[in-house]
Design a protein around this motif. Structure first.
Motif, PDB file in Angstrom:
ATOM      1  N   GLY A 180      10.490   4.281  10.055  1.00  0.00           N
ATOM      2  CA  GLY A 180      10.017   4.272   8.753  1.00  0.00           C
ATOM      3  C   GLY A 180      11.032   4.359   7.603  1.00  0.00           C
ATOM      4  O   GLY A 180      10.730   3.774   6.670  1.00  0.00           O
ATOM      5  N   VAL A 227      -0.364   4.117   0.664  1.00  0.00           N
ATOM      6  CA  VAL A 227      -0.520   4.907   1.882  1.00  0.00           C
ATOM      7  C   VAL A 227       0.094   4.590   3.150  1.00  0.00           C
ATOM      8  O   VAL A 227       0.542   5.442   4.002  1.00  0.00           O
ATOM      9  N   LEU A 228       0.212   3.258   3.376  1.00  0.00           N
ATOM     10  CA  LEU A 228       1.135   2.753   4.333  1.00  0.00           C
ATOM     11  C   LEU A 228       2.417   3.170   4.534  1.00  0.00           C
ATOM     12  O   LEU A 228       3.057   3.403   5.421  1.00  0.00           O
ATOM     13  N   ARG A 229       3.091   3.325   3.329  1.00  0.00           N
ATOM     14  CA  ARG A 229       4.450   3.661   2.936  1.00  0.00           C
ATOM     15  C   ARG A 229       4.677   5.179   3.147  1.00  0.00           C
ATOM     16  O   ARG A 229       5.573   5.760   3.785  1.00  0.00           O
ATOM     17  N   ALA A 230       3.750   5.913   2.638  1.00  0.00           N
ATOM     18  CA  ALA A 230       3.581   7.252   3.227  1.00  0.00           C
ATOM     19  C   ALA A 230       3.420   7.612   4.683  1.00  0.00           C
ATOM     20  O   ALA A 230       4.053   8.595   5.267  1.00  0.00           O
ATOM     21  N   THR A 231       2.673   6.853   5.416  1.00  0.00           N
ATOM     22  CA  THR A 231       2.568   6.962   6.859  1.00  0.00           C
ATOM     23  C   THR A 231       3.925   6.652   7.429  1.00  0.00           C
ATOM     24  O   THR A 231       4.198   7.317   8.590  1.00  0.00           O
ATOM     25  N   LEU A 232       4.497   5.643   7.256  1.00  0.00           N
ATOM     26  CA  LEU A 232       5.683   5.236   7.806  1.00  0.00           C
ATOM     27  C   LEU A 232       6.851   6.377   7.575  1.00  0.00           C
ATOM     28  O   LEU A 232       7.587   6.385   8.485  1.00  0.00           O
ATOM     29  N   SER A 276       0.829  -1.241  -0.081  1.00  0.00           N
ATOM     30  CA  SER A 276      -0.234  -0.061   0.159  1.00  0.00           C
ATOM     31  C   SER A 276       1.115   1.206   0.230  1.00  0.00           C
ATOM     32  O   SER A 276       1.670   1.491   0.754  1.00  0.00           O
ATOM     33  N   TRP A 295      12.021   6.137  16.809  1.00  0.00           N
ATOM     34  CA  TRP A 295      10.836   6.209  16.321  1.00  0.00           C
ATOM     35  C   TRP A 295      10.730   7.115  15.141  1.00  0.00           C
ATOM     36  O   TRP A 295       9.894   6.812  14.053  1.00  0.00           O
ATOM     37  N   LEU A 317       6.364   9.576   7.653  1.00  0.00           N
ATOM     38  CA  LEU A 317       5.801  10.865   8.000  1.00  0.00           C
ATOM     39  C   LEU A 317       6.655  11.289   9.358  1.00  0.00           C
ATOM     40  O   LEU A 317       7.204  12.439   9.622  1.00  0.00           O
TER      41      LEU A 317
END
Length: 316
Positions: A192, A127-132, A125, A188, A134
């Motif tokens: 990502g 979207v998941l990659r973009a979220t990681l 996904s 943290w 952030l």
């Protein structure tokens, strides 16, 4: 006889015409691009010389001088390096930085490998990659201030959550938890980005290898150990080297959280160099510490690359 002679003459004329045509079709000499290559390389070389070579040479020179920004540098030879060998604060800063590097690299690499493997085997996904990504996009100063508030002993949400779960609180200002807290905060922030680098490396592994392993009865854990990790070695070596160098450069989180006065348990080597240069104005001594750090990083990088055989890939 006359006909034979005419045929021979015509044949010779045709061969001459073919020869002239071949001569006109002779390929031109290829242009030598090496003459214009320096024009394209020159901007990079100039930038490298101005922003890397020149500061390095000046740093080496300052490390051999007594320079305090208030007077002209005076040559003292290796006196700064001799003082460095007997400086307990320098060795403590190096030990604290090493402690941080171990915690940060181990936790960051293990978690990033797990996230990359899950993305590779379960979902791709965007979207998941973009979220990681952030947390990596947030400035380190903001990250430090955010987690200083979350881990506040009285008002911090993270500490209230830990207390509600039956665990003890965590404080940035505890000598025991100070450095692990800083390391986990940066884990943290950067995990990502590291996971995406490893995920990109996993995408280069042929899918046929996983299908063959699956036919042979291998499970996901065994495929990860026998297929993914060996073929990911060059990318993993790159990630470890970049993480090592970046971990030794930890500064902003410590400077923001402790407001310029870190306890000895968090006085990392970069902050020690900063203090010597801009708090005590010992520019010569700070340059000597920086040169020693360059040598240490060079040796550690060389050892990592040799142990991981980064220049060889099993995919070749």
């Amino acid at each position: 006889m006359a006909a034979l002679t005419g045929w021979a003459t015509g044949r010779a004329a045709d061969e001459g015409a073919e020869g002239r045509a071949a001569a006109t079709r002779r390929p031109r000499r290829r242009r030598d691009d090496r003459r214009v290559a320096p024009l394209f390389i020159a901007p990079v070389l100039i930038g490298f010389a101005v922003f890397y070579v020149y500061p390095t040479v000046r740093g080496v020179w300052f490390s051999l001088t007594d320079y305090s920004l208030l007077n002209s540098p005076s040559y003292v030879g290796t006196e700064n390096y001799s003082h460095l060998l007997h400086d307990d604060q320098f060795w403590n800063a190096l030990k604290v930085t090493g402690y941080y590097v171990v915690i940060n690299i181990v936790s960051q690499t293990v978690i990033a490998l797990g996230l990359a493997a899950l993305m590779h085997r379960l979902t791709r996904s965007a979207v998941l990659r973009a979220t990681l990504l952030l947390p990596w996009l947030v400035p380190n100063v903001t990250v430090g201030l955010l987690w200083a508030w979350l881990l506040d002993a009285n008002l911090g949400f993270a500490n209230h959550l830990l207390h509600s779960l039956g665990f003890g609180g965590v404080s940035f200002y505890s000598p025991t938890w100070a450095m692990p807290s800083v390391a986990l905060v940066n884990t943290w922030a950067y995990t990502g980005y590291t996971a995406l680098l490893l995920y990109a490396g996993m995408l280069q592994i042929p899918q046929d290898l996983y299908e063959s392993a699956l036919i042979d009865g291998a499970g996901e854990i065994r495929m990860f150990r026998r297929v993914t990790l060996p073929l990911l070695r060059p990318i993993l070596a790159l990630v470890l080297v970049v993480s090592l160098i970046g971990s030794f450069q930890i500064f902003d989180t410590v400077a923001v959280v402790y407001r310029g006065s870190p306890i000895p348990a968090t006085r990392v080597i970069y902050f020690y160099i900063y203090q010597q240069a801009f708090s005590f104005f010992h520019m010569g001594y700070a340059s000597a510490v920086a040169m020693v750090l360059v040598v240490i990083l060079g040796l550690l990088t060389f050892v990592q690359l040799r142990l991981l055989r980064a220049s060889h890939s099993d995919l070749g």
